[in-house]
Design a protein around this motif. Structure first.
Motif, mmCIF file in Angstrom:
data_model
loop_
_atom_site.group_PDB
_atom_site.id
_atom_site.type_symbol
_atom_site.label_atom_id
_atom_site.label_comp_id
_atom_site.label_asym_id
_atom_site.label_seq_id
_atom_site.Cartn_x
_atom_site.Cartn_y
_atom_site.Cartn_z
ATOM 1 N N PRO A 130 -0.383 -0.228 12.369
ATOM 2 C CA PRO A 130 -0.315 -0.034 10.914
ATOM 3 C C PRO A 130 -1.112 1.201 10.487
ATOM 4 C CG PRO A 130 -1.092 -2.247 11.518
ATOM 5 C CD PRO A 130 -1.201 -1.385 12.718
ATOM 6 N N GLN A 131 -0.624 1.836 9.440
ATOM 7 C CA GLN A 131 -1.367 2.931 8.793
ATOM 8 C C GLN A 131 -1.731 4.048 9.771
ATOM 9 O OE1 GLN A 131 -1.689 2.893 5.509
ATOM 10 N NE2 GLN A 131 -0.909 0.820 5.263
ATOM 11 N N ASP A 150 0.811 -1.226 0.000
ATOM 12 C CA ASP A 150 0.000 0.000 0.000
ATOM 13 C C ASP A 150 0.840 1.271 0.000
ATOM 14 O OD1 ASP A 150 -2.129 -1.712 0.135
ATOM 15 O OD2 ASP A 150 -2.449 -1.477 2.291
ATOM 16 N N GLN A 151 2.170 1.103 0.113
ATOM 17 C CA GLN A 151 3.079 2.245 0.224
ATOM 18 C C GLN A 151 2.678 3.138 1.398
ATOM 19 O OE1 GLN A 151 3.153 4.173 -3.637
ATOM 20 N NE2 GLN A 151 4.433 2.569 -4.532
ATOM 21 N N GLY A 152 2.292 2.472 2.467
ATOM 22 C CA GLY A 152 1.890 3.199 3.671
ATOM 23 C C GLY A 152 2.940 3.077 4.760
ATOM 24 N N ALA A 153 2.635 3.683 5.894
ATOM 25 C CA ALA A 153 3.556 3.678 7.019
ATOM 26 C C ALA A 153 3.116 2.651 8.059
ATOM 27 C CB ALA A 153 3.621 5.066 7.652
ATOM 28 N N ILE A 154 4.057 2.246 8.891
ATOM 29 C CA ILE A 154 3.750 1.362 10.010
ATOM 30 C C ILE A 154 4.545 1.853 11.207
ATOM 31 C CG2 ILE A 154 5.531 -0.294 9.278
ATOM 32 C CD1 ILE A 154 3.803 -2.497 10.535
ATOM 33 N N ALA A 155 3.902 1.908 12.352
ATOM 34 C CA ALA A 155 4.549 2.398 13.566
ATOM 35 C C ALA A 155 4.638 1.274 14.594
ATOM 36 C CB ALA A 155 3.783 3.588 14.144
ATOM 37 N N LEU A 156 5.613 1.422 15.483
ATOM 38 C CA LEU A 156 5.816 0.439 16.545
ATOM 39 C C LEU A 156 6.150 1.182 17.832
ATOM 40 C CD1 LEU A 156 6.280 -2.514 17.541
ATOM 41 C CD2 LEU A 156 8.669 -2.237 16.866
ATOM 42 N N VAL A 157 5.467 0.804 18.892
ATOM 43 C CA VAL A 157 5.739 1.375 20.210
ATOM 44 C C VAL A 157 6.304 0.273 21.100
ATOM 45 C CG1 VAL A 157 4.797 2.579 22.214
ATOM 46 C CG2 VAL A 157 3.819 2.990 19.947
#
Length: 275
Positions: A199-200, A138-145
């Motif tokens: 995600p996203q 999707d050419q999107g971003a993903i974050a992780l905490v």
């Protein structure tokens, strides 16, 4: 022929008959003597043959009985199998649904941390890999905490490991309840460390989620009298966020979040660093 000649001929015949009878008597005597000499051996052979014959009869009877039992068992198993097949055919949908439920429950257990009942490290790795591929497509971003309980060793030393386990359970339940998106995942990363896959999401949204978890933890007011940071249990948060690119892997995202987590600890703990 004269009377003398007739008498002589008669005597000769009588003598021959006597000789023949004598030979037969001798032969009969020899036969009787042989039978007498070997009678015990013959009797023994007959007894031995009789014993073998009886033994063979007994073995044959046993073999026939075993064969009959096997045939009866096969017949019963065949009948049981027919009943099972018929039951499955009649209630196939129910059986299939029950098996699917059991498989689902087993898969869920494989993905749960036994202590905290949130996702375990195995599920975290699988979910991160799936969301990473999805973000690539999707050419999107993903974050992780990544979040770590501050001074947890001192907590265990003061209150004991049973209280430490209860603390982990309460924190896991509270922090996991702050997530809203079905694709978000809260997991026990290891020891007193937890991880959240987002995600996203924007960087600001990731910050807000971390702040929400921090506030929820503060509301628990779990005492920690040996903490140099706060009288209650606190956590440090490190956030990573990337747009997955070819040549990258989820390890790059983990490394970024881990670096920010250590920055939060160096800044005094009980704070959020990153995006």
């Amino acid at each position: 022929m004269t009377t003398t000649e007739l008498t002589a001929a008669t005597l000769a015949q009588l003598q021959q008959e006597i000789n023949r009878l004598q030979r037969e008597n001798d032969d009969l005597h020899i036969a009787l003597t042989t039978i007498a000499e070997h009678g015990d051996m013959i009797e023994s052979l007959l007894n031995e043959t009789n014993v073998k014959l009886r033994s063979e009869i007994v073995e044959r009877q046993r073999a026939e009985a075993k064969l009959q039992n096997i045939l009866s068992l096969i017949s019963r198993e065949k009948e049981d199998l027919e009943i099972i097949v018929e039951t499955i055919m009649q209630h196939g949908d129910v059986v299939d649904a029950q098996w699917r439920q059991k498989l689902g429950e087993t898969a869920e257990l494989l993905n749960l941390d036994s202590l905290t009942q949130v996702s375990n490290r195995r599920h975290f790795d699988l979910h991160l890999a799936q969301q990473w591929e999805r973000a690539m497509d999707d050419q999107g971003a993903i974050a992780l905490v990544l979040c770590d309980i501050d001074h947890f060793k001192q907590f265990n030393d003061l209150y004991g490991h049973l209280s430490g386990d209860d603390c982990l359970r309460r924190i896991a339940k509270t922090l996991s309840s702050t997530l809203r998106n079905p694709f978000d995942l809260f997991a026990r990363y290891g020891g007193e460390e937890f991880a959240v896959i987002l995600p996203q999401v924007t960087g600001e949204a990731a910050q807000q989620i971390a702040k929400r978890m921090q506030s929820s933890l503060a509301m628990l007011e779990i005492p920690h009298h040996h903490s140099p940071t706060n009288e209650f249990v606190t956590m440090s948060f490190g956030i990573g966020r990337v747009y997955p690119q070819p040549g990258q892997s989820p390890l790059d995202l983990i490394a970024q979040a881990d670096e920010n987590l250590y920055k939060a600890k160096r800044q005094g703990r009980n704070c959020i660093v990153g995006h």
